[in-house]
Motif scaffolding. Structure first.
Motif, short mmCIF file in Angstrom:
data_model
loop_
_atom_site.label_atom_id
_atom_site.label_comp_id
_atom_site.label_asym_id
_atom_site.label_seq_id
_atom_site.Cartn_x
_atom_site.Cartn_y
_atom_site.Cartn_z
N SER A 199 -17.86 -0.24 -37.14
CA SER A 199 -16.46 0.54 -37.51
C SER A 199 -15.99 0.40 -38.71
N GLU A 200 -16.22 -0.53 -39.34
CA GLU A 200 -15.67 -0.62 -41.00
C GLU A 200 -17.24 -1.04 -41.81
N THR A 201 -17.18 -0.61 -42.86
CA THR A 201 -18.13 -0.83 -43.89
C THR A 201 -18.58 -2.26 -44.16
N ILE A 202 -19.75 -2.52 -44.00
CA ILE A 202 -20.32 -4.16 -44.38
C ILE A 202 -20.33 -4.21 -45.61
N HIS A 203 -19.40 -5.23 -46.32
CA HIS A 203 -19.37 -5.31 -47.80
C HIS A 203 -20.06 -6.85 -47.89
N LEU A 204 -21.15 -6.35 -48.97
CA LEU A 204 -22.17 -7.72 -49.24
C LEU A 204 -21.64 -8.01 -50.76
N ASP A 205 -20.90 -8.92 -50.94
CA ASP A 205 -20.38 -9.48 -52.11
C ASP A 205 -21.25 -10.86 -52.75
N LYS A 206 -22.38 -11.44 -52.15
CA LYS A 206 -23.16 -12.31 -52.54
C LYS A 206 -24.65 -12.20 -51.83
N PRO A 207 -25.51 -12.68 -52.78
CA PRO A 207 -27.04 -12.37 -52.41
C PRO A 207 -27.36 -12.89 -51.28
N LEU A 208 -27.81 -12.19 -50.41
CA LEU A 208 -28.26 -12.62 -48.88
C LEU A 208 -29.53 -11.86 -48.39
N ILE A 209 -30.28 -12.21 -47.53
CA ILE A 209 -31.44 -11.60 -46.85
C ILE A 209 -30.84 -11.21 -45.57
N ILE A 210 -30.94 -9.95 -45.25
CA ILE A 210 -30.42 -9.77 -43.89
C ILE A 210 -31.75 -8.73 -43.05
N GLY A 211 -32.25 -9.67 -42.21
CA GLY A 211 -33.19 -9.15 -41.49
C GLY A 211 -33.06 -8.61 -40.11
N GLY A 212 -33.68 -7.41 -39.76
CA GLY A 212 -33.42 -6.96 -38.16
C GLY A 212 -34.70 -7.62 -37.54
N ALA A 213 -34.85 -7.07 -36.11
CA ALA A 213 -36.01 -7.65 -35.20
C ALA A 213 -37.18 -7.53 -35.88
N ALA A 214 -38.00 -8.62 -36.01
CA ALA A 214 -39.42 -8.83 -36.56
C ALA A 214 -40.37 -7.83 -36.10
N ARG A 215 -41.19 -7.26 -36.90
CA ARG A 215 -42.20 -6.36 -36.29
C ARG A 215 -43.43 -7.45 -35.95
N ASN A 216 -44.45 -6.65 -35.55
CA ASN A 216 -45.65 -7.44 -35.19
C ASN A 216 -46.77 -6.69 -35.86
N GLY A 217 -47.22 -7.32 -37.15
CA GLY A 217 -47.72 -6.65 -38.12
C GLY A 217 -47.27 -5.25 -38.48
N ASP A 218 -48.43 -4.10 -38.29
CA ASP A 218 -47.45 -2.92 -38.70
C ASP A 218 -46.93 -2.09 -37.58
N GLU A 219 -46.83 -2.68 -36.53
CA GLU A 219 -45.88 -2.19 -35.35
C GLU A 219 -44.67 -2.37 -35.38
N LEU A 220 -43.65 -1.33 -35.00
CA LEU A 220 -42.30 -1.09 -34.83
C LEU A 220 -42.09 -2.37 -34.00
N ALA A 221 -40.97 -2.91 -34.04
CA ALA A 221 -40.32 -4.11 -33.00
C ALA A 221 -40.04 -3.20 -31.86
N PRO A 222 -40.13 -3.71 -30.76
CA PRO A 222 -40.06 -2.92 -29.35
C PRO A 222 -38.68 -2.62 -29.27
N LEU A 223 -37.84 -3.12 -29.62
CA LEU A 223 -36.21 -2.74 -29.83
C LEU A 223 -35.80 -3.11 -30.99
N PRO A 224 -35.45 -2.17 -31.92
CA PRO A 224 -35.05 -2.05 -33.28
C PRO A 224 -33.70 -2.77 -33.22
N THR A 225 -33.33 -3.17 -34.49
CA THR A 225 -31.98 -3.53 -34.84
C THR A 225 -31.34 -2.29 -35.39
N VAL A 226 -30.44 -1.53 -34.93
CA VAL A 226 -29.70 -0.60 -35.22
C VAL A 226 -28.20 -0.76 -35.57
N LEU A 227 -27.94 -0.48 -36.85
CA LEU A 227 -26.59 -0.37 -37.30
C LEU A 227 -26.15 1.10 -37.40
#
Length: 327
Positions: A26-54
């Motif tokens: 509902s509000e812009t996500i502000h990143l003001d520091k270096p981070l790694i933000i990861g979604g649902a992991a893939r299995n090799g080259d396959e898409l995750a069964p249920l992705p992480t959706v913003l």
């Protein structure tokens, strides 16, 4: 906790793993520091069964804004961003997007899937952007028969930015907005060294657009389909630039230029697979707000495949005012 709360609580360099499913933003996500933000992991080259959706709320200017400071690095991995406005805005720091999907479905003018706006430090290029293995798309969800389609770009580097390096590789870039200036990958005067390779680019406007660039370019092994211009380049850099091994197909369609005030600055250029040299001086001054305009300096064009129905295969362009801008 919300994503913003997790970002605020994190220590620079931390990794934040987001759960699969839809996260309403509902509000812009502000990143003001270096981070790694990861979604649902893939299995090799396959898409995750249920992705992480913003999923951005209606009217949200950007889903995510990155301003982490010179010398810091942030990575976004395996995320799907959906929005009716713009996707990601980058203002400072080194950014890496890998295996992300960013999808804009909009009726609004001047939206961007990814907007690169870093200005460096003390007028020096300091920041880098790496976009690899991503699916990036823009779509007009209005009625083109009743309303004028907007100007929407997929990857847009703002005028007078100071990037050191911009790399776009192995991406699917699609712009289905029916407007002659709704483009795929575009820069407007950045200093960056550009590496654009092994992408599939499909646009109703222009595919790869670097008309008034300031650095060297390596445009290699891309497959470009466009309704107007496939690849247009110009640079002031004396360093060698290359346009090698690309496959460019033009399917000419005479879309209008919207909004109307911009149309006054855009000449009715003929369709062309590859254009080398200057853009319109009026565009540079009135729209890009700069007097820097790319020339056809030290550019190697070879081993490209040109197809479709363009008026020209390769066009060598001259400025209408060479005393100011050069040929």
């Amino acid at each position: 906790d919300s994503i913003q709360e997790a970002v605020d609580a994190a220590t620079p360099g931390d990794r934040i793993n987001l759960a699969a499913g839809v996260h309403e933003i509902s509000e812009t996500i502000h990143l003001d520091k270096p981070l790694i933000i990861g979604g649902a992991a893939r299995n090799g080259d396959e898409l995750a069964p249920l992705p992480t959706v913003l999923k951005g709320a209606e009217g949200l200017t950007y889903v995510m804004q990155l301003q982490t400071g010179v010398g810091s690095g942030t990575a976004l991995l395996d995320l799907r961003v959906e929005t009716s406005s713009s996707g990601i805005q980058h203002l400072s720091g080194d950014i890496t997007l890998r295996r992300c999907q960013i999808i804009v479905k909009s009726v609004l003018n001047f939206q961007k899937v990814i907007s690169l706006e870093a200005t460096g430090s003390d007028d020096r290029p300091t920041d880098t952007a790496t976009i690899d293995g991503c699916i990036l798309s823009a779509e007009y969800v209005g009625d083109a028969a009743e309303h004028t389609p907007p100007d929407v770009d997929v990857v847009l580097t703002a005028p007078n930015t100071r990037y050191k390096e911009i790399t776009v590789t192995h991406c699917e870039v699609t712009n289905e907005v029916p407007n002659r200036i709704s483009n795929g990958i575009e820069t407007r005067g950045t200093t960056a060294h550009l590496t654009i390779s092994d992408n599939r680019v499909r646009c109703r406007g222009m595919g790869i657009v670097f008309p008034n660039h300031r650095g060297a370019m390596d445009i290699r092994n891309n497959k470009v389909w466009a309704a107007n211009v496939g690849i247009v380049v110009g640079t002031e850099s004396p360093k060698r630039s290359t346009i090698i091994g690309n496959h460019v197909h033009i399917d000419e369609q005479l879309f209008q230029v919207y909004p109307l005030f911009i149309r006054d600055y855009i000449a009715d250029n003929s369709s062309v697979c590859i254009a080398v040299g200057a853009t319109s001086a009026a565009v540079a001054e009135a729209f890009f707000k700069t007097k820097v305009i790319g020339r056809g300096m030290n550019i190697v064009v070879e081993q490209n495949t040109l197809k479709g129905n363009p008026k020209y295969g390769i066009a060598m362009m001259d400025s209408p005012t060479p005393e100011n801008y050069g040929p």
